[in-house]
Motif scaffolding. Structure first.
Motif, mmCIF file in Angstrom:
data_model
loop_
_atom_site.group_PDB
_atom_site.id
_atom_site.type_symbol
_atom_site.label_atom_id
_atom_site.label_comp_id
_atom_site.label_asym_id
_atom_site.label_seq_id
_atom_site.Cartn_x
_atom_site.Cartn_y
_atom_site.Cartn_z
ATOM 1 N N GLN A 99 0.852 -1.191 0.000
ATOM 2 C CA GLN A 99 0.000 0.000 0.000
ATOM 3 C C GLN A 99 0.877 1.225 0.000
ATOM 4 N N GLY A 100 0.385 2.310 -0.588
ATOM 5 C CA GLY A 100 1.146 3.552 -0.572
ATOM 6 C C GLY A 100 0.889 4.392 -1.799
ATOM 7 N N PRO A 101 1.542 5.540 -1.864
ATOM 8 C CA PRO A 101 1.268 6.491 -2.939
ATOM 9 C C PRO A 101 1.706 6.010 -4.315
ATOM 10 N N VAL A 102 2.564 5.008 -4.398
ATOM 11 C CA VAL A 102 2.990 4.514 -5.715
ATOM 12 C C VAL A 102 1.963 3.566 -6.330
ATOM 13 N N PHE A 103 0.997 3.109 -5.518
ATOM 14 C CA PHE A 103 0.002 2.161 -6.000
ATOM 15 C C PHE A 103 -1.350 2.840 -6.194
ATOM 16 N N ALA A 104 -2.062 2.459 -7.256
ATOM 17 C CA ALA A 104 -3.400 2.985 -7.486
ATOM 18 C C ALA A 104 -4.379 2.450 -6.448
ATOM 19 N N GLY A 105 -4.115 1.272 -5.941
ATOM 20 C CA GLY A 105 -4.922 0.661 -4.892
ATOM 21 C C GLY A 105 -4.068 -0.356 -4.164
ATOM 22 N N ALA A 106 -4.544 -0.802 -3.009
ATOM 23 C CA ALA A 106 -3.772 -1.762 -2.221
ATOM 24 C C ALA A 106 -3.577 -3.070 -2.989
ATOM 25 N N VAL A 107 -2.424 -3.672 -2.806
ATOM 26 C CA VAL A 107 -2.123 -4.978 -3.399
ATOM 27 C C VAL A 107 -2.632 -6.046 -2.428
ATOM 28 N N GLY A 108 -3.633 -6.794 -2.854
ATOM 29 C CA GLY A 108 -4.213 -7.793 -1.965
ATOM 30 C C GLY A 108 -3.258 -8.950 -1.709
ATOM 31 N N TRP A 109 -3.203 -9.380 -0.457
ATOM 32 C CA TRP A 109 -2.340 -10.517 -0.108
ATOM 33 C C TRP A 109 -2.883 -11.189 1.145
ATOM 34 N N ARG A 110 -2.426 -12.402 1.361
ATOM 35 C CA ARG A 110 -2.746 -13.124 2.595
ATOM 36 C C ARG A 110 -1.519 -13.906 3.023
ATOM 37 N N PRO A 111 -1.361 -14.142 4.312
ATOM 38 C CA PRO A 111 -0.185 -14.868 4.790
ATOM 39 C C PRO A 111 -0.287 -16.354 4.486
ATOM 40 N N GLY A 112 0.817 -16.915 4.036
ATOM 41 C CA GLY A 112 0.907 -18.353 3.802
ATOM 42 C C GLY A 112 1.760 -19.010 4.879
ATOM 43 N N GLN A 113 2.472 -20.025 4.494
ATOM 44 C CA GLN A 113 3.289 -20.767 5.448
ATOM 45 C C GLN A 113 4.546 -20.004 5.839
ATOM 46 N N VAL A 114 5.023 -20.288 7.032
ATOM 47 C CA VAL A 114 6.326 -19.795 7.478
ATOM 48 C C VAL A 114 7.347 -20.880 7.177
ATOM 49 N N ARG A 115 8.441 -20.481 6.535
ATOM 50 C CA ARG A 115 9.480 -21.430 6.140
ATOM 51 C C ARG A 115 10.802 -21.025 6.770
ATOM 52 N N SER A 116 11.668 -21.983 6.946
ATOM 53 C CA SER A 116 13.007 -21.732 7.485
ATOM 54 C C SER A 116 14.045 -22.050 6.423
ATOM 55 N N GLU A 117 15.036 -21.178 6.330
ATOM 56 C CA GLU A 117 16.134 -21.373 5.383
ATOM 57 C C GLU A 117 17.401 -20.847 6.034
ATOM 58 N N ALA A 118 18.268 -21.785 6.434
ATOM 59 C CA ALA A 118 19.478 -21.432 7.184
ATOM 60 C C ALA A 118 19.084 -20.613 8.412
ATOM 61 N N ARG A 119 19.617 -19.409 8.547
ATOM 62 C CA ARG A 119 19.298 -18.607 9.737
ATOM 63 C C ARG A 119 18.105 -17.689 9.521
ATOM 64 N N PHE A 120 17.418 -17.854 8.399
ATOM 65 C CA PHE A 120 16.314 -16.963 8.053
ATOM 66 C C PHE A 120 14.960 -17.628 8.281
ATOM 67 N N SER A 121 14.010 -16.833 8.745
ATOM 68 C CA SER A 121 12.622 -17.245 8.811
ATOM 69 C C SER A 121 11.854 -16.407 7.802
ATOM 70 N N GLN A 122 11.040 -17.077 6.960
ATOM 71 C CA GLN A 122 10.396 -16.393 5.846
ATOM 72 C C GLN A 122 8.904 -16.684 5.817
ATOM 73 N N LEU A 123 8.139 -15.633 5.535
ATOM 74 C CA LEU A 123 6.691 -15.743 5.411
ATOM 75 C C LEU A 123 6.311 -15.747 3.936
ATOM 76 N N ASP A 124 5.530 -16.742 3.536
ATOM 77 C CA ASP A 124 5.041 -16.782 2.165
ATOM 78 C C ASP A 124 3.847 -15.838 2.037
ATOM 79 N N VAL A 125 3.936 -14.904 1.102
ATOM 80 C CA VAL A 125 2.853 -13.965 0.846
ATOM 81 C C VAL A 125 2.100 -14.451 -0.388
ATOM 82 N N LEU A 126 0.811 -14.686 -0.230
ATOM 83 C CA LEU A 126 -0.013 -15.286 -1.287
ATOM 84 C C LEU A 126 -1.047 -14.294 -1.790
ATOM 85 N N PRO A 127 -1.506 -14.459 -3.039
ATOM 86 C CA PRO A 127 -2.570 -13.577 -3.549
ATOM 87 C C PRO A 127 -3.888 -13.867 -2.833
ATOM 88 N N LEU A 128 -4.730 -12.856 -2.726
ATOM 89 C CA LEU A 128 -6.055 -13.047 -2.141
ATOM 90 C C LEU A 128 -6.923 -13.891 -3.072
#
Length: 217
Positions: free
Chosen positions: A188-217
């Protein structure tokens, strides 16, 4: 007619703020360039799916050039893309770097060698002020990746908003995550004509990183 510029787009809040500032100064940003890992279909470190980057570009009303590659191929593919931009009449490339001089120099050397202008709208400014400006101009993002050696897992999935600005400032890490502490997906923000819809997916681990999958609505 304004000279055309491209912008290196990771999909995160700093890319969005760099785009906002570039447009505010009158630059015509006619293309977003995104490099993603061809094996996973995701932006490196950010862990964002390429289709979500495409949704951002659609909301921004800017053509996206999404390039799948491997890390060893990255430099060659970048050189090809810069040559293509020059041949198409683009005059410069905008980046969202803040203070990592080695990263800036790596890109700047290659951009200028291709005969293009290298532009850094955020360069050298205090990260705490930049993240606050992103939020105060209406920007919102979700934290999609956390380096667990720098921040704990509770930061994953948080929205970059007013409360985040205060909390990240008190955390002791770079408020913009410029050292890789965290990465984000701007929705969301002034660069977008409207909010980009998303929903949270699975949390994944990769080495020392924790990552959230962002999915389309």
């Amino acid at each position: 007619m304004n000279a055309k510029h491209a912008l290196m787009w990771s999909g995160g809040k700093d890319s969005a703020l760099a785009l906002h500032r570039a447009r505010a100064t009158g630059l015509e940003v006619a293309r977003l360039i995104n490099f993603y890992d061809a094996a996973t279909g995701r932006v490196r470190f950010h862990a964002t799916r390429v289709e979500m980057v495409q949704a951002q570009a659609a909301a921004a009303g800017i053509e996206l050039r999404a390039i799948g590659t491997s890390w060893p191929e990255m430099e060659g593919r970048l050189a090809e893309e810069l040559d293509r931009l020059r041949s198409l009449g683009f005059t410069g490339v905008v980046f969202g770097d803040i203070h990592l001089a080695d990263v800036r120099a790596w890109y700047e050397d290659r951009v200028t060698a291709a005969g293009l202008e290298h532009i850094e709208p955020l360069w050298g400014e205090p990260p705490s002020e930049l993240v606050r400006e992103f939020v105060e101009t209406g920007g919102r993002a979700v934290v999609t990746c956390v380096d667990l050696t720098r921040l704990d897992a509770s930061w994953l999935g948080r929205t970059v908003d007013e409360g985040f600005v205060d909390d990240i400032a008190a955390s002791g890490v770079d408020p913009c995550g410029e050292n890789g502490e965290y990465h984000s997906f701007a929705f969301q923000g002034p660069v977008f004509a409207g909010a980009v819809g998303w929903r949270p997916g699975q949390v994944r681990s990769e080495a020392r990183f924790s990552q959230l999958d962002v999915l389309p609505l």
